[in-house]
Scaffold this active site. Structure first.
Site, short mmCIF file in Angstrom:
data_model
loop_
_atom_site.label_atom_id
_atom_site.label_comp_id
_atom_site.label_asym_id
_atom_site.label_seq_id
_atom_site.Cartn_x
_atom_site.Cartn_y
_atom_site.Cartn_z
N ASP A 14 -46.47 19.31 25.47
CA ASP A 14 -47.23 20.31 25.69
C ASP A 14 -46.84 21.07 26.89
O ASP A 14 -45.58 20.85 27.38
CB ASP A 14 -48.74 19.65 25.87
CG ASP A 14 -49.03 19.00 27.27
OD1 ASP A 14 -47.78 18.77 27.98
OD2 ASP A 14 -49.93 18.40 27.72
N CYS A 71 -45.62 14.99 28.08
CA CYS A 71 -46.85 15.72 28.65
C CYS A 71 -46.78 15.57 30.09
O CYS A 71 -45.69 15.38 30.70
CB CYS A 71 -47.89 15.33 28.02
SG CYS A 71 -48.49 13.70 28.27
N THR A 73 -48.19 13.48 32.09
CA THR A 73 -47.93 11.93 32.49
C THR A 73 -47.39 11.20 31.49
O THR A 73 -46.93 9.90 31.99
CB THR A 73 -49.40 11.29 32.62
OG1 THR A 73 -50.13 11.53 31.35
CG2 THR A 73 -50.20 12.11 33.67
N HIS A 104 -37.49 -5.19 22.19
CA HIS A 104 -38.72 -6.07 21.89
C HIS A 104 -39.79 -5.49 21.07
O HIS A 104 -40.28 -6.25 20.49
CB HIS A 104 -39.21 -6.75 23.13
CG HIS A 104 -38.25 -7.34 23.90
ND1 HIS A 104 -38.36 -8.33 24.75
CD2 HIS A 104 -36.95 -8.00 23.71
CE1 HIS A 104 -37.46 -9.24 25.38
NE2 HIS A 104 -36.54 -8.95 24.46
N HIS A 139 -39.22 -11.24 18.06
CA HIS A 139 -39.88 -9.89 18.25
C HIS A 139 -40.27 -9.19 16.81
O HIS A 139 -41.46 -8.39 16.86
CB HIS A 139 -38.96 -9.17 18.95
CG HIS A 139 -38.41 -9.60 20.27
ND1 HIS A 139 -39.38 -9.79 21.32
CD2 HIS A 139 -37.24 -10.34 20.45
CE1 HIS A 139 -38.62 -10.54 22.30
NE2 HIS A 139 -37.36 -10.94 21.99
C1 RB5 Z 1 -52.27 18.86 30.86
O1 RB5 Z 1 -52.92 19.27 31.92
C2 RB5 Z 1 -52.30 17.25 30.82
O2 RB5 Z 1 -53.52 16.76 30.60
C3 RB5 Z 1 -51.38 16.54 29.77
O3 RB5 Z 1 -50.07 17.09 29.95
C4 RB5 Z 1 -51.06 15.01 30.05
O4 RB5 Z 1 -50.78 14.74 31.23
C5 RB5 Z 1 -52.17 14.57 29.54
O5 RB5 Z 1 -52.22 13.21 29.41
#
Ligand code: RB5
Length: 153
Positions: A14, A71, A73, A104, A139
């Site tokens: 994203d 994304c 995070t 694993h 595993h």
């Molecule tokens: C977008 O702002 C953010 O929420 C997305 O990239 C991601 O981190 C969601 O988990």
């Protein structure tokens, strides 16, 4: 040298992971590892579950070997990807986890946070993931139990 495969990798991001995806593409180009980019193709805002779905579908259909999803995070992508039957996605920000989730857990999707790891560490995590091989044995039995949870709850 990262492990090569005849099937391409599936890449998706994203807006929060867009720049990291572009850095990973440049890294894969240097290594000669093929990939398919399922977007996003601009830094404009978009919804990570949509990208997770289309990118992971390429793995489930056998068109791509593994997926790498970015994304902000890495967490949202991993939650969305793990809703798909047959996907084992791991959100990593350390190389040990990126390696061992292949060894694993037989993970088929690596999720990274573009706001968590820089391009250098992100590419190191990709290498750790691609260079590792599933160990099978006990595993495999555990992965089979994950599949049973998927099938029967
Ligand atoms: C977008 O702002 C953010 O929420 C997305 O990239 C991601 O981190 C969601 O988990």
């Amino acid at each position: 040298m990262a492990q090569t495969t005849s099937l391409p990798l599936a890449l998706g991001a994203d807006h929060g992971g867009y720049e990291l995806k572009e850095a990973i593409k440049a890294h894969l180009d240097e290594l000669g590892i093929p990939y398919q980019d399922f977007g996003t193709h601009t830094p404009e805002r978009c919804d990570y579950p949509d990208i997770a779905q289309v990118t992971c579908q390429a793995v489930l259909d056998g068109r791509c070997r593994y997926a790498i999803l970015c994304c902000g995070t890495g967490v949202g992508m991993s939650i969305a990807a793990n809703k798909l039957h047959g996907i084992r996605a791991c959100c990593c920000s350390d190389a040990f986890s990126a390696e061992y989730t292949r060894r694993h857990n037989d993970a088929n999707v690596l999720c990274l946070g573009g706001r968590v790891v820089g391009p250098g560490l992100g590419c190191t995590l990709v290498d750790a993931f691609l260079n590792a091989t599933f160990e099978g044995g006990r595993h495999q039995e555990r992965v089979d139990k994950i599949t049973a949870l998927e099938n029967h709850g």
